[in-house]
Design a protein around this motif. Structure first.
Motif: not given
Length: 731
Positions: A650-652, A668-672, A654
């Motif tokens: 998910s976007e969270n 950046a959340r949009e890049s996982y 990392y």
């Protein structure tokens, strides 16, 4: 004098009323005072009644004539009949005759009498009936109701009229159900559907009269209909047995269930829920499944308790036994106290632990919730095990039952896939075999796996484990309670293969480690022994968690996906437990600190080291990690993501190396979580370096390389190196 009529021949007939007078019936009109046509309402109970009524009519047209009881009506001197009782049946018959006339292109002269039926309840209902008789549907693939609504004569505000709405629903159901019958009109003319008409002349239809007639008594409840139908069916078979069963329903069985009465001070629904449970057990015992069958209690009576039923006598005996067993319990003690002798929500000697989400009184749960998701297949099997014991008490000692029920509970707890598969058509039918296995265990104390009929039942690995434990407890009775206490751990649910019977000496240590110590320290201490993780069925990597127990449960339970890696986990746990003396947080902290000190001293910064050293690697979520290629994981140990959800990125999610150096929260959340974005550059972390790239072009514009040995293991702490390189005080 009371005569029977069909809907067709009652019109234009001379009806004999009081004093021998004959009046020709010209029309039937539902008066203003009557309620709306309700048979088309969409609530569950009305839908059930409507379907049953239409099916009865369908059977009649198929050659099984039916009489629809009495219809009362007042006839005035002009031959106008206003029903006092029977409005719903008459309206449905009106719609059926309209359907037959229109579908079979019957001449208007033959169905002209339909104009003589109507409503005066509302303006809309009055005109709807007239327009409907004029209307000729196309009978295309659309619903009849859609065709009608699309007509220019149908104002959309008519949809607010409950009577019209109900008629549209019933017409659609008639079209669905009767489209397989030919020559419907001819059959309707053959007196296959009749009713008794009781005429009442010139009584004066005041509001008071209607109120009295429509409140002369509540309609029969579903339970009352059920009991009447059951008595009728059993009487056709054996009047003596029928009397015995109905007497027990009225006395012993009602007394037994009365403690469970609902807020309406009845046990009707509770009785019917248990009856459904019994019928489902009968179905399973035949090797079939009740799933995907839309049967109600009356259907079940016809299927299992009528003269046409297969094994009727044994079905009746099972019904009687399954009620009698609880009735007998309630004579000696309350049923809830009975269950408390055997079940507990914590480990207690002589009892089996069940999950907190379950009510200890499984019988009560069945009465309240059977047939819904709240009563699981697992509880169906548990309740069956108790019934198997109660109906075989002369052959099973109480202490034997306690031991045997524990086995069954372990099998249920660890057969989630097998039980869920049994609820799908594709999964196969396993419940009948499970019931046979339960009977074998309860009555004989035997776990079978070579009988062809019960070969495919509970989880095969758990069956094998239970057989081994059964033999082991016979040889080691003094250690039996140690085993049972371990089984009752919430992380194990009865499956103890993660330790094995050969490691009984560390059973108590395991319990203390996972239930007295900080699980984050437990996680880290295990990692000092070795990487204990496992590849999962969704191609991710499973480790522990200090917050979610599900992570440990996944690790400790054998499955198809972890069959090759679970031994790695087992070896790490056993080695740690053998290493521990006092089993407390201080001892775990010492082991962790010593491991980190040696890594730093030897300049060997393994994946395990980072996992233990930096909390960003252990967010307390589901313990799931993601490598692009788990097969080549060993070659890319430092290039992975920490997952935030249990199954998917998910976007969270990392990269934990970036998370650890992200002091300005620019991940950046949009890049996982794959990059830290600054003003003009962003940073990525790879297996052996940090890479700087231009935000505008994506081209590499710098890096920080991590020194590694020949095996690809870091020789410097890459997180600390980033801080030093960027002049950041790590503290």
């Amino acid at each position: 004098m009371t005569n029977s009529y069909s809907f067709i021949d009652i019109f234009n007939r001379n009806i004999e009323v009081e004093n021998g007078e004959n009046i020709k019936l010209n029309e039937i009109i539902i008066p203003i005072i009557q309620r709306d046509y309700a048979q088309g309402r969409r609530d569950t109970e009305t839908t059930r009644i409507r379907k049953r009524f239409l099916l009865a009519i369908h059977d009649a047209l198929d050659g099984n004539p039916i009489t629809l009881d009495f219809i009362y009506g007042d006839i005035d001197k002009n031959g106008r009949m206003t029903p006092l009782d029977g409005q719903q049946r008459l309206t449905t018959l009106f719609l059926l005759h309209w359907y037959a006339a229109k579908r079979e292109n019957i001449s208007k002269e033959e169905y002209d009498f339909l104009y003589k039926f109507g409503y005066e309840t509302r303006y809309s209902a009055v005109y709807f009936c007239k327009y409907l008789v004029d209307f000729n549907p196309e009978f295309n693939n659309n619903k009849i109701s859609e065709e009608i609504i699309n007509q220019s004569w149908f104002p959309l505000d008519w949809l607010n009229d409950q009577t019209i709405n109900s008629m549209l629903v019933v017409l659609d159901d008639i079209n669905d159900l009767f489209n397989d019958i030919t020559n419907i009109w001819e059959k309707l003319n053959s007196n296959l559907i009749t009713f008794y008409f009781l005429p009442i002349k010139d009584m004066g239809l005041t509001d008071e009269l209607y109120i009295k007639m429509n409140s002369r008594g509540k309609p029969l409840t579903m339970f009352e209909n059920f009991k009447a139908e059951l008595e009728h069916s059993l009487n056709e078979w054996n009047s003596v047995r029928a009397e015995q069963i109905i007497r027990k329903i009225d006395r012993e069985w009602t007394d037994c269930l009365w403690k469970y009465k609902n807020i309406e001070n009845t046990i009707d629904d509770e009785f019917l829920n248990y009856f459904k449970f019994i019928c489902d057990i009968i179905c399973y015992k035949k090797g079939e499944s009740p799933l995907y069958r839309n049967e109600d209690e009356i259907d079940s009576i016809k299927k299992y308790f009528s003269v046409d039923s297969e094994n009727l006598e044994s079905n009746v005996k099972l019904l009687e036994d399954y009620f009698d067993c609880w009735s007998n319990v309630s004579i000696c003690e309350s049923i809830d106290m009975f269950f408390e002798k055997y079940l507990s929500k914590k480990h207690e000697v002589g009892k089996t632990k069940i999950e907190n989400r379950y009510n200890i009184d499984i019988f009560k749960e069945c009465l309240n919730n059977y047939g819904s998701r709240q009563f699981s297949i697992g509880n169906t099997l548990r309740l069956y095990a108790f019934i198997s014991y109660l109906t075989n008490k002369e052959n099973v000692r109480e202490n034997e039952f306690r031991r045997r029920f524990r086995i069954i509970n372990n099998l249920i707890n660890n057969s989630e896939y097998e039980m869920s598969a049994s609820t799908t058509r594709a999964g196969g039918l396993k419940i009948p075999a499970m019931l046979m296995q339960i009977d074998n265990i309860i009555v004989k104390g035997i776990i079978e796996d070579d009988n062809e009929k019960i070969k495919s039942n509970f989880n095969a690995n758990q069956i094998e484990e239970e057989k081994q434990k059964l033999e082991w407890t016979k040889l080691n009775p003094e250690k039996m309670e140690l085993l049972f206490e371990l089984e009752d751990c919430d992380l194990l649910y009865g499956q103890i293969g993660i330790l094995g019977l050969e490691n009984v000496s560390i059973f108590e240590k395991f319990i203390k480690l996972f239930y007295s110590c900080d699980r984050d320290k437990v996680d880290c201490a295990l990692m000092t022994i070795g990487d204990y993780g496992q590849i999962t069925s969704d191609n991710n990597y499973q480790l522990g968690s200090y917050y979610f127990s599900s992570a440990w449960i996944n690790l400790f339970h054998l499955s198809q996906s972890n069959s090759k890696s679970i031994n790695k986990t087992k070896n790490v746990i056993v080695n740690l437990l053998n290493k521990l003396d006092s089993v407390d947080d201080n001892e775990l902290s010492n082991i962790i600190d010593e491991y980190l000190r040696k890594c730093e001293e030897n300049k060997t910064f393994t994946w395990n080291y980072y996992y233990i050293k930096y909390s960003e690697f252990r967010p307390g979520r589901y313990g799931k990690y993601h490598w692009k290629n788990n097969i080549n994981r060993e070659k890319n140990l430092y290039d992975f993501k920490v997952m935030w959800t249990e199954r998917h990125l998910s976007e969270n999610a990392y990269n934990p190396f970036l998370k650890a150096i992200d002091i300005n929260k620019q991940l950046a959340r949009e890049s996982y979580g794959d990059r830290i974005i600054m003003d003009k550059v962003y940073i990525e972390s790879t297996n052996n370096r940090y890479v700087y790239r231009s935000v505008e072009t994506g081209k590499e514009c710098g890096d920080i390389t991590i020194e590694q040995d020949d095996n690809g293991v870091d020789k410097e702490d890459r997180i600390l190196k980033f801080y030093i390189k960027n002049g950041i005080d790590k503290k």
